[in-house]
Write a protein that holds these residues in place. Structure first.
Motif, PDB file in Angstrom:
ATOM      1  N   ALA A 136      44.149  30.451  39.965  1.00 49.11           N
ATOM      2  CA  ALA A 136      44.048  31.554  40.924  1.00 49.11           C
ATOM      3  C   ALA A 136      45.366  32.303  41.084  1.00 49.11           C
ATOM      4  O   ALA A 136      46.449  31.717  41.026  1.00 49.11           O
ATOM      5  N   THR A 143      32.962  36.275  36.157  1.00 45.65           N
ATOM      6  CA  THR A 143      32.911  35.471  34.931  1.00 45.65           C
ATOM      7  C   THR A 143      32.578  36.323  33.714  1.00 45.65           C
ATOM      8  O   THR A 143      31.509  36.955  33.663  1.00 45.65           O
ATOM      9  N   TYR A 168      37.291  41.948  45.128  1.00 44.17           N
ATOM     10  CA  TYR A 168      37.857  40.865  44.314  1.00 44.17           C
ATOM     11  C   TYR A 168      39.186  41.270  43.685  1.00 44.17           C
ATOM     12  O   TYR A 168      40.185  40.533  43.770  1.00 44.17           O
ATOM     13  N   CYS A 177      42.044  38.741  43.551  1.00 45.18           N
ATOM     14  CA  CYS A 177      42.493  38.452  42.182  1.00 45.18           C
ATOM     15  C   CYS A 177      42.933  39.729  41.469  1.00 45.18           C
ATOM     16  O   CYS A 177      42.267  40.208  40.546  1.00 45.18           O
ATOM     17  N   HIS A 188      35.403  34.211  42.225  1.00 43.09           N
ATOM     18  CA  HIS A 188      35.587  34.574  40.814  1.00 43.09           C
ATOM     19  C   HIS A 188      34.425  35.388  40.273  1.00 43.09           C
ATOM     20  O   HIS A 188      33.304  35.321  40.764  1.00 43.09           O
ATOM     21  N   ALA A 208      42.824  40.203  37.658  1.00 47.85           N
ATOM     22  CA  ALA A 208      41.546  40.314  36.940  1.00 47.85           C
ATOM     23  C   ALA A 208      41.450  41.634  36.188  1.00 47.85           C
ATOM     24  O   ALA A 208      40.839  41.700  35.111  1.00 47.85           O
ATOM     25  N   ALA A 247      38.739  28.741  32.987  1.00 47.00           N
ATOM     26  CA  ALA A 247      39.145  29.657  34.056  1.00 47.00           C
ATOM     27  C   ALA A 247      40.653  29.760  34.103  1.00 47.00           C
ATOM     28  O   ALA A 247      41.376  28.831  33.729  1.00 47.00           O
ATOM     29  N   GLY A 289      41.787  34.446  44.203  1.00 40.39           N
ATOM     30  CA  GLY A 289      40.672  34.303  43.275  1.00 40.39           C
ATOM     31  C   GLY A 289      41.157  34.068  41.850  1.00 40.39           C
ATOM     32  O   GLY A 289      42.339  34.190  41.540  1.00 40.39           O
ATOM     33  N   PHE A 290      40.209  33.730  40.980  1.00 42.63           N
ATOM     34  CA  PHE A 290      40.529  33.465  39.565  1.00 42.63           C
ATOM     35  C   PHE A 290      39.452  34.117  38.705  1.00 42.63           C
ATOM     36  O   PHE A 290      38.454  34.640  39.212  1.00 42.63           O
ATOM     37  N   TYR A 291      39.659  34.097  37.392  1.00 39.92           N
ATOM     38  CA  TYR A 291      38.688  34.690  36.465  1.00 39.92           C
ATOM     39  C   TYR A 291      38.142  33.566  35.592  1.00 39.92           C
ATOM     40  O   TYR A 291      38.904  32.730  35.093  1.00 39.92           O
ATOM     41  N   GLU A 292      36.831  33.559  35.407  1.00 43.92           N
ATOM     42  CA  GLU A 292      36.190  32.500  34.620  1.00 43.92           C
ATOM     43  C   GLU A 292      35.622  33.091  33.329  1.00 43.92           C
ATOM     44  O   GLU A 292      35.378  34.301  33.233  1.00 43.92           O
ATOM     45  N   SER A 299      40.388  25.567  40.355  1.00 48.56           N
ATOM     46  CA  SER A 299      41.208  26.715  39.969  1.00 48.56           C
ATOM     47  C   SER A 299      41.954  27.296  41.166  1.00 48.56           C
ATOM     48  O   SER A 299      42.953  28.023  40.998  1.00 48.56           O
TER      49      SER A 299
END
Length: 264
Positions: free
Chosen positions: A214, A166, A15, A20, A164, A23, A211, A231-234, A261
């Motif tokens: 991305a 979280t 990840y 991402c 993601h 992150a 979130a 990717g993204f962070y939640e 996102s």
């Protein structure tokens, strides 16, 4: 828990390396001297026999996870389930699949051509969950799929991996609300997903989520490289049920907006 930890360590490494990279910076911003509690991860796939939701769930079931809630996203043509481990500290797992049969003939043909390239034996090793793309694809096919379904475009380009992780806001001591987390991230230069409001959900549905948008990451296609959403962070805050325990499920209306996102 050792097998659970080992799998999530590999998912995290993929990840932050591939999907991402930002992150790691978010993680450092929010860490308060003890490891952050990961509420859940999310994985995407196509609803086809070879790579369907059950195939992705199998490695998690093998280490003790069981299926819990089911979710339907009619406009996006998605079905999802979430899985929980008996150990409450283990992250939940949210797996969604694109209902390929409900999409256009053109999308169905293109997706089946990708999945036909997958070597069945590769799916016998849990490493496929963080192994990226198991097929070759050119930019024309990516653009064709993305034009009809952002989800199909993303999955066709990136393959398998956590879109993601979280952060559990409940665990944080200096930031008490999802809005506080958002504010800190904005001040640090991160864009927040505003679709459906910057905080999705409320105490009444017992879950609040937000979130980042991305990261843009470089993906190599068969003909050229493109910078596309990764990717993204939640961030999730859970509220107590009448029995005193925290709500452990997901809210369809909120999750629907979290998917966005990865929109361009």
């Amino acid at each position: 828990m050792e097998r659970v930890q080992a799998l999530f360590d590999e998912l995290w490494k993929d990840y932050i390396d591939r999907l991402c990279p930002s992150a790691a910076k978010v993680h450092a911003l929010l860490e308060e001297g003890s490891p952050l509690l990961n509420d859940h991860i999310a994985l995407r796939t196509f609803a086809l026999p070879k790579v369907g939701l059950d195939r992705l769930a199998a490695p998690f079931i093998a280490i003790g996870y069981t299926p819990k809630g089911e979710y339907h996203f009619k406009a996006k043509k998605l079905y999802a389930r979430h899985y929980e481990h008996p150990n409450p500290d283990a992250p939940k797992v949210f797996i969604s699949e694109l209902l390929v049969g409900q999409c256009s003939t053109e999308l169905q043909q293109a997706v089946r051509a990708l999945v036909d390239q997958v070597d069945d034996t590769a799916l016998n090793d849990p490493a496929f969950l963080y192994g990226g793309r198991l097929w070759g694809i050119d930019t024309a096919t990516y653009h064709q799929l993305a034009a009809e379904s952002e989800y199909a475009g993303w999955l066709s380009a990136h393959g398998f991996g956590a879109n993601h992780f979280t952060v559990s806001v409940n665990q944080l001591s200096t930031l008490h609300d999802v809005l506080d987390v958002n504010q800190l991230l904005r001040e640090s230069g991160f864009a927040i997903n505003e679709s459906g409001g910057e905080v999705k959900g409320d105490p009444q549905v017992r879950l609040e989520q937000s979130a980042t948008m991305a990261d843009k990451v470089t993906v190599r296609f068969s003909d050229e490289e493109l910078m596309i959403p990764g990717g993204f962070y939640e961030f999730a805050k859970r509220y107590p049920l009448p029995n005193g325990g925290l709500y452990q499920g997901f809210v369809e209306a909120s999750a629907d907006k979290i998917f966005e996102s990865t929109d361009k």
